[in-house]
Design a protein around this motif. Sequence first.
Motif, mmCIF file in Angstrom:
data_model
loop_
_atom_site.group_PDB
_atom_site.id
_atom_site.type_symbol
_atom_site.label_atom_id
_atom_site.label_comp_id
_atom_site.label_asym_id
_atom_site.label_seq_id
_atom_site.Cartn_x
_atom_site.Cartn_y
_atom_site.Cartn_z
ATOM 1 N N THR A 92 38.041 -6.193 -42.866
ATOM 2 C CA THR A 92 38.094 -6.694 -44.250
ATOM 3 C C THR A 92 38.224 -8.205 -44.268
ATOM 4 N N GLY A 93 38.932 -8.763 -43.286
ATOM 5 C CA GLY A 93 39.061 -10.216 -43.223
ATOM 6 C C GLY A 93 37.746 -10.897 -42.909
ATOM 7 N N ALA A 94 36.966 -10.277 -42.033
ATOM 8 C CA ALA A 94 35.661 -10.842 -41.702
ATOM 9 C C ALA A 94 34.753 -10.846 -42.933
ATOM 10 N N VAL A 95 34.768 -9.740 -43.673
ATOM 11 C CA VAL A 95 33.965 -9.662 -44.888
ATOM 12 C C VAL A 95 34.452 -10.695 -45.912
ATOM 13 N N GLY A 96 35.795 -10.801 -46.036
ATOM 14 C CA GLY A 96 36.354 -11.764 -46.975
ATOM 15 C C GLY A 96 36.024 -13.194 -46.616
ATOM 16 N N GLY A 97 35.908 -13.475 -45.329
ATOM 17 C CA GLY A 97 35.615 -14.838 -44.895
ATOM 18 C C GLY A 97 34.155 -15.220 -44.994
ATOM 19 N N LEU A 98 33.279 -14.224 -45.133
ATOM 20 C CA LEU A 98 31.849 -14.514 -45.183
ATOM 21 C C LEU A 98 31.470 -15.383 -46.372
ATOM 22 N N GLY A 99 32.086 -15.101 -47.530
ATOM 23 C CA GLY A 99 31.723 -15.828 -48.739
ATOM 24 C C GLY A 99 32.683 -16.932 -49.103
ATOM 25 N N GLY A 100 33.537 -17.343 -48.144
ATOM 26 C CA GLY A 100 34.492 -18.406 -48.439
ATOM 27 C C GLY A 100 35.605 -17.937 -49.362
ATOM 28 N N LEU A 101 36.120 -18.835 -50.155
ATOM 29 C CA LEU A 101 37.287 -18.556 -50.983
ATOM 30 C C LEU A 101 37.068 -17.435 -52.005
ATOM 31 N N PRO A 102 35.931 -17.367 -52.706
ATOM 32 C CA PRO A 102 35.748 -16.290 -53.695
ATOM 33 C C PRO A 102 35.859 -14.889 -53.091
ATOM 34 N N SER A 103 35.208 -14.674 -51.961
ATOM 35 C CA SER A 103 35.268 -13.351 -51.337
ATOM 36 C C SER A 103 36.632 -13.110 -50.697
ATOM 37 N N ALA A 104 37.290 -14.170 -50.227
ATOM 38 C CA ALA A 104 38.634 -14.014 -49.669
ATOM 39 C C ALA A 104 39.619 -13.581 -50.750
ATOM 40 N N LEU A 105 39.475 -14.131 -51.951
ATOM 41 C CA LEU A 105 40.332 -13.721 -53.067
ATOM 42 C C LEU A 105 40.082 -12.266 -53.440
ATOM 43 N N ALA A 106 38.832 -11.834 -53.404
ATOM 44 C CA ALA A 106 38.495 -10.450 -53.724
ATOM 45 C C ALA A 106 39.040 -9.490 -52.672
ATOM 46 N N VAL A 185 52.626 -17.333 -48.164
ATOM 47 C CA VAL A 185 52.044 -16.824 -46.922
ATOM 48 C C VAL A 185 50.569 -16.497 -47.119
ATOM 49 N N LEU A 186 50.263 -15.786 -48.212
ATOM 50 C CA LEU A 186 48.870 -15.420 -48.471
ATOM 51 C C LEU A 186 48.025 -16.647 -48.791
ATOM 52 N N GLY A 187 48.658 -17.671 -49.354
ATOM 53 C CA GLY A 187 47.936 -18.915 -49.586
ATOM 54 C C GLY A 187 47.467 -19.529 -48.279
ATOM 55 N N GLN A 188 48.310 -19.463 -47.255
ATOM 56 C CA GLN A 188 47.909 -19.959 -45.937
ATOM 57 C C GLN A 188 46.731 -19.151 -45.401
ATOM 58 N N LYS A 189 46.801 -17.851 -45.609
ATOM 59 C CA LYS A 189 45.717 -16.976 -45.157
ATOM 60 C C LYS A 189 44.401 -17.317 -45.845
ATOM 61 N N LEU A 190 44.450 -17.472 -47.153
ATOM 62 C CA LEU A 190 43.244 -17.801 -47.913
ATOM 63 C C LEU A 190 42.667 -19.137 -47.475
ATOM 64 N N ALA A 200 33.754 -16.078 -41.318
ATOM 65 C CA ALA A 200 34.126 -14.693 -41.042
ATOM 66 C C ALA A 200 35.062 -14.591 -39.840
ATOM 67 N N ALA A 201 34.854 -15.442 -38.828
ATOM 68 C CA ALA A 201 35.718 -15.394 -37.650
ATOM 69 C C ALA A 201 37.152 -15.715 -38.016
ATOM 70 N N ALA A 202 37.354 -16.726 -38.873
ATOM 71 C CA ALA A 202 38.696 -17.088 -39.315
ATOM 72 C C ALA A 202 39.297 -15.965 -40.150
ATOM 73 N N GLY A 203 38.474 -15.335 -40.998
ATOM 74 C CA GLY A 203 38.968 -14.228 -41.799
ATOM 75 C C GLY A 203 39.437 -13.073 -40.942
ATOM 76 N N ALA A 204 38.658 -12.735 -39.922
ATOM 77 C CA ALA A 204 39.042 -11.659 -39.019
ATOM 78 C C ALA A 204 40.303 -12.016 -38.244
ATOM 79 N N ALA A 205 40.357 -13.243 -37.741
ATOM 80 C CA ALA A 205 41.509 -13.659 -36.940
ATOM 81 C C ALA A 205 42.794 -13.699 -37.761
ATOM 82 N N THR A 206 42.710 -14.264 -38.969
ATOM 83 C CA THR A 206 43.911 -14.348 -39.787
ATOM 84 C C THR A 206 44.410 -12.960 -40.175
ATOM 85 N N ASN A 207 43.510 -12.065 -40.520
ATOM 86 C CA ASN A 207 43.933 -10.720 -40.889
ATOM 87 C C ASN A 207 44.560 -9.975 -39.715
ATOM 88 N N TYR A 208 43.987 -10.163 -38.523
ATOM 89 C CA TYR A 208 44.563 -9.527 -37.335
ATOM 90 C C TYR A 208 45.992 -10.025 -37.111
#
Length: 252
Positions: A92-106, A185-190, A200-208
Amino acid sequence: MNNIIVADQTHARLARLAARHRNARGVGMQLVGLLGSQAENLLERLPDPVKTGLEGATARALESAMDVASASRTARLPDTSDWLTRAITLGTGAVGGLGGLPSALAELPVTTTVLLRAIQGIAQEHGINPQTPEGRAACLQVFAAAGPLEADDGTDLSFLTLRLTLSGGAVSKAIAAVAPRLSLVLGQKLAAQSVPLLGAAAGAATNYVFTSYYQDMARVQFGLMQLSQETGRPVEALVDDLRALLSAPRAR
């Protein structure tokens, strides 16, 4: 003699909890190393509207996650292992990171739900019913821990003695108590997910990292609660002992 044996067993269990706490902090610092200089002042990288609305978004994510996570824990959809939960949030983090901030918020409420579901499962493992008001409060309390990207000396354990009364309309009050800390905390993640070139790599890594961290913190918290029930010692006293172990110089 029996008292000595019990004391030794208690100390051994506390030592394992201390090791788990250190591991949680260490994984977070690995992510900081991955992000490099971009890890500094992550929250400042978020647009002002996102920063001002983050606490409300976090509270809404927790409210929806509480009900969805509880309802999803059925015999037909049993609790998953730690590694599988991490794999799910990694995706889910990889998917969220694909579209930058908008997809990360979703993606935020989805990951929050998966995390809370995992925490409820860990509570159950330790003999704590996550469906009771007290159990629900304890699950929320895990999110009051300092985030994995926040450096400390390993002794900030005040979240373990936080008292959240959760009955009836007090659910929203408990969420309101936790949301300010979790929103930071979630702000740092976003912000990490929106780091240029990582996507996407950052999204996956942060979620892990975030999943690993809260799983470990849940096991620390519920391990102390279980130990308190078994030994009759107050949680506060056990937290003091744990803090002493974390503060002691580590053997080389």
